[in-house]
Design an enzyme around this catalytic site. Structure first.
Site, short mmCIF file in Angstrom:
data_model
loop_
_atom_site.label_atom_id
_atom_site.label_comp_id
_atom_site.label_asym_id
_atom_site.label_seq_id
_atom_site.Cartn_x
_atom_site.Cartn_y
_atom_site.Cartn_z
N GLU A 213 0.84 -1.20 0.00
CA GLU A 213 0.00 0.00 0.00
C GLU A 213 0.87 1.25 0.00
O GLU A 213 1.84 1.34 0.75
CB GLU A 213 -0.90 -0.03 1.23
CG GLU A 213 -1.85 1.16 1.28
CD GLU A 213 -2.90 1.03 2.37
OE1 GLU A 213 -3.55 -0.03 2.48
OE2 GLU A 213 -3.07 2.00 3.12
N ALA B 118 -8.73 11.44 3.26
CA ALA B 118 -10.02 11.63 3.92
C ALA B 118 -10.81 12.73 3.21
O ALA B 118 -10.27 13.77 2.85
CB ALA B 118 -9.80 11.99 5.38
N ARG C 254 -15.73 2.86 3.81
CA ARG C 254 -16.62 3.89 4.33
C ARG C 254 -15.87 5.22 4.41
O ARG C 254 -16.33 6.24 3.95
CB ARG C 254 -17.11 3.49 5.74
CG ARG C 254 -18.10 4.44 6.34
CD ARG C 254 -18.16 4.32 7.87
NE ARG C 254 -17.08 5.03 8.52
CZ ARG C 254 -16.97 5.19 9.84
NH1 ARG C 254 -17.89 4.69 10.64
NH2 ARG C 254 -15.95 5.86 10.35
N TYR D 130 -11.16 -5.47 10.67
CA TYR D 130 -10.51 -4.95 11.89
C TYR D 130 -10.33 -6.08 12.90
O TYR D 130 -11.28 -6.45 13.60
CB TYR D 130 -11.36 -3.80 12.47
CG TYR D 130 -11.36 -2.63 11.52
CD1 TYR D 130 -10.44 -1.61 11.65
CD2 TYR D 130 -12.24 -2.60 10.44
CE1 TYR D 130 -10.39 -0.57 10.74
CE2 TYR D 130 -12.21 -1.55 9.51
CZ TYR D 130 -11.27 -0.55 9.68
OH TYR D 130 -11.22 0.47 8.76
N ASP E 32 -18.58 -6.80 13.35
CA ASP E 32 -17.51 -6.67 12.34
C ASP E 32 -17.54 -7.85 11.36
O ASP E 32 -17.39 -7.66 10.15
CB ASP E 32 -16.14 -6.64 13.04
CG ASP E 32 -15.80 -5.28 13.60
OD1 ASP E 32 -16.54 -4.32 13.32
OD2 ASP E 32 -14.78 -5.16 14.31
N LYS F 91 -20.29 -7.15 3.02
CA LYS F 91 -19.42 -6.59 1.97
C LYS F 91 -19.14 -7.66 0.91
O LYS F 91 -19.13 -7.37 -0.29
CB LYS F 91 -18.10 -6.10 2.57
CG LYS F 91 -18.21 -4.90 3.50
CD LYS F 91 -16.83 -4.54 4.05
CE LYS F 91 -16.86 -3.56 5.19
NZ LYS F 91 -15.53 -3.23 5.70
N GLN G 204 -6.80 -4.01 8.93
CA GLN G 204 -6.17 -2.85 9.57
C GLN G 204 -4.93 -3.39 10.28
O GLN G 204 -4.92 -4.54 10.70
CB GLN G 204 -7.15 -2.24 10.59
CG GLN G 204 -6.63 -1.02 11.31
CD GLN G 204 -6.21 0.08 10.33
OE1 GLN G 204 -5.11 0.06 9.79
NE2 GLN G 204 -7.09 1.03 10.09
C1 LIG Z 1 -6.96 -1.73 4.32
C2 LIG Z 1 -7.44 -0.32 4.72
C3 LIG Z 1 -7.30 0.72 3.82
C4 LIG Z 1 -7.75 2.01 4.14
N1 LIG Z 1 -7.59 3.01 3.22
C5 LIG Z 1 -8.09 4.24 3.47
C6 LIG Z 1 -8.03 5.30 2.50
O1 LIG Z 1 -7.48 5.12 1.42
N2 LIG Z 1 -8.57 6.50 2.80
C7 LIG Z 1 -9.19 6.73 4.01
O2 LIG Z 1 -9.69 7.84 4.22
N3 LIG Z 1 -9.26 5.77 4.96
C8 LIG Z 1 -8.73 4.52 4.72
N4 LIG Z 1 -8.82 3.54 5.67
C9 LIG Z 1 -9.39 3.85 6.98
C10 LIG Z 1 -10.93 3.71 6.96
O3 LIG Z 1 -11.50 4.63 6.07
C11 LIG Z 1 -11.43 3.99 8.37
O4 LIG Z 1 -10.96 3.01 9.25
C12 LIG Z 1 -12.94 4.19 8.50
O5 LIG Z 1 -13.21 4.60 9.83
C13 LIG Z 1 -13.76 2.94 8.25
O6 LIG Z 1 -13.85 2.62 6.90
P1 LIG Z 1 -14.19 1.07 6.55
O7 LIG Z 1 -14.47 0.92 5.12
O8 LIG Z 1 -13.12 0.24 7.12
O9 LIG Z 1 -15.54 0.94 7.37
P2 LIG Z 1 -16.56 -0.24 7.50
O10 LIG Z 1 -15.82 -1.52 7.79
O11 LIG Z 1 -17.51 -0.25 6.39
O12 LIG Z 1 -17.34 0.25 8.80
C14 LIG Z 1 -16.65 0.52 10.01
C15 LIG Z 1 -17.66 0.69 11.12
O13 LIG Z 1 -18.45 1.85 10.90
C16 LIG Z 1 -19.81 1.54 11.07
N5 LIG Z 1 -20.63 2.41 10.25
C17 LIG Z 1 -20.92 2.29 8.94
N6 LIG Z 1 -21.71 3.30 8.53
C18 LIG Z 1 -21.92 4.08 9.60
C19 LIG Z 1 -22.66 5.27 9.84
N7 LIG Z 1 -23.38 5.85 8.86
N8 LIG Z 1 -22.63 5.80 11.07
C20 LIG Z 1 -21.92 5.23 12.08
N9 LIG Z 1 -21.20 4.09 11.91
C21 LIG Z 1 -21.21 3.52 10.69
C22 LIG Z 1 -19.92 0.10 10.65
O14 LIG Z 1 -21.07 -0.53 11.16
C23 LIG Z 1 -18.64 -0.48 11.22
O15 LIG Z 1 -18.79 -0.83 12.57
C24 LIG Z 1 -8.35 2.25 5.40
C25 LIG Z 1 -8.48 1.20 6.31
C26 LIG Z 1 -8.04 -0.08 5.99
C27 LIG Z 1 -8.18 -1.19 6.99
#
Ligand SMILES: Cc1cc2nc3c(=O)[nH]c(=O)nc-3n(C[C@H](O)[C@H](O)[C@H](O)COP(=O)(O)OP(=O)(O)OC[C@H]3O[C@@H](n4cnc5c(N)ncnc54)[C@H](O)[C@@H]3O)c2cc1C
Length: 294
Positions: free
Chosen positions: A18, A52, A108, A148, A161, A168, A179
């Site tokens: 990455e 972000a 997300r 996670y 989770d 997904k 993560q």
């Molecule tokens: C491999 C990897 C790559 C990443 N790359 C990036 C990147 O390029 N750019 C960046 O900005 N971040 C990145 N992140 C960080 C990530 O965006 C954050 O950790 C974010 O908080 C969660 O995104 P997710 O897709 O992992 O969430 P998800 O796994 O989809 O959800 C995380 C949690 O949020 C909850 N949730 C979902 N929707 C809502 C809502 N509307 N209100 C409240 N809670 C909600 C879900 O139920 C879940 O518990 C990365 C993380 C990982 C592990």
């Protein structure tokens, strides 16, 4: 598993790296040095993060496009649901397909500046499964997603989770990238619980080099990863001693891949922080040898 068994091992192995899109010309040169050094290891793919709130939209696009044009690597573009309507996101996705990108890491995301609780855009994709379905409606992209091992800070529990990862995958994801975590048992537990819940895609541990230990501590506090006491102790007093930190980081990384391999993991996602050396060395310890690309 001994170091010898780690290096000489018949089980097939696959890695991914990455990177983040560079902000300056100097950072761009350093990123490309890292990409060129890692390319001969023939990773399954290399991914490029998305700032972000979409703050790196153009830079992410330019980086994955250059990887397609100038290397033998398969790039995956990260994409988040944050601060954009569905039509804006769909346009980005269509742009990727047009530029020859076939793999997206769908997320997300977090609020810009990590300010406040997550809120979906009123006209946007409200969750990662929705985003994945949207991407797959546009074109048959390969889609990777996050998981996670130690629970996402917004998640009520581990079961949630696992169920979210299942949603997904049901929406079209075909790989879960972890993560970073130093709790290898938690990663194996997540993999086993996901398999029991019917998730049949690769669960790939995310591995983070720790040379910049204070930065890793900050990231860990935001993303729900724990820093074990033994790791803090190893870095205690080394803030101004980068040479020792590099040696400690190499030992920590070697120990981690050794343990993960022993737990049965055959795929690894390296958070390179745009530096090749430690990830390269860890891959050599995992038995990978570079291919002559000339
Ligand atoms: C491999 C990897 C790559 C990443 N790359 C990036 C990147 O390029 N750019 C960046 O900005 N971040 C990145 N992140 C960080 C990530 O965006 C954050 O950790 C974010 O908080 C969660 O995104 P997710 O897709 O992992 O969430 P998800 O796994 O989809 O959800 C995380 C949690 O949020 C909850 N949730 C979902 N929707 C809502 C809502 N509307 N209100 C409240 N809670 C909600 C879900 O139920 C879940 O518990 C990365 C993380 C990982 C592990």
């Amino acid at each position: 598993m001994s170091l010898k068994d780690l290096i000489v091992n018949d089980r097939p192995i696959s890695v991914s790296f990455e990177f983040s899109p560079p902000k300056t010309d100097e950072a761009e040169a350093s990123l490309w040095t890292a990409i060129k050094r890692l390319e001969p290891l023939q990773p399954a793919f290399v991914s490029v993060t998305y700032g972000a709130g979409g703050s790196t939209r153009e830079r992410t696009h330019a980086t994955v496009k250059r990887i397609v044009e100038e290397t033998s690597l398969e790039p995956a573009a990260h994409l988040t649901c944050v601060a954009a309507s569905r039509s804006e996101i769909d346009e980005i996705v269509q742009g990727y397909w047009g530029a020859g990108i076939r793999h997206i890491v769908a997320l997300r995301g977090d609020m810009p500046g990590m300010e406040g609780p997550y809120q979906a855009h009123p006209d946007g994709y409200r969750s990662t499964p929705e985003l994945i379905a949207g991407i797959r409606r546009i074109a048959p992209f390969e889609v990777s997603v996050s998981f996670y091992p130690e629970r996402h800070p917004d998640s009520p529990n581990h079961h949630h989770d696992v169920e979210l990862l299942k949603a997904k995958v049901d929406a079209g994801a075909s790989r879960a990238l972890g993560q970073f975590s130093f709790d290898n048992e938690a990663t194996a537990r997540f993999r086993d619980d996901a398999a029991r819940a019917g998730v049949a895609v690769p669960i790939v541990p995310g591995v983070m080099p720790t040379t910049a230990f204070r930065g890793v501590e900050r990231m860990a506090s935001r993303c729900g990863a724990s820093i074990p006491a033994w790791l803090s102790r190893a870095y205690d007093g080394l803030d101004d001693d980068v040479e020792s930190r590099r040696i400690v980081a190499a030992a920590v990384l070697a120990d981690q891949v050794q343990q993960l391999r022993g737990l049965g993991f055959d795929q690894y996602h390296f958070y390179t922080l745009n530096q090749a050396n430690l990830s390269y060395a860890a891959c050599r310890l995992l038995g990978l040898t570079p291919k002559d690309l000339s």
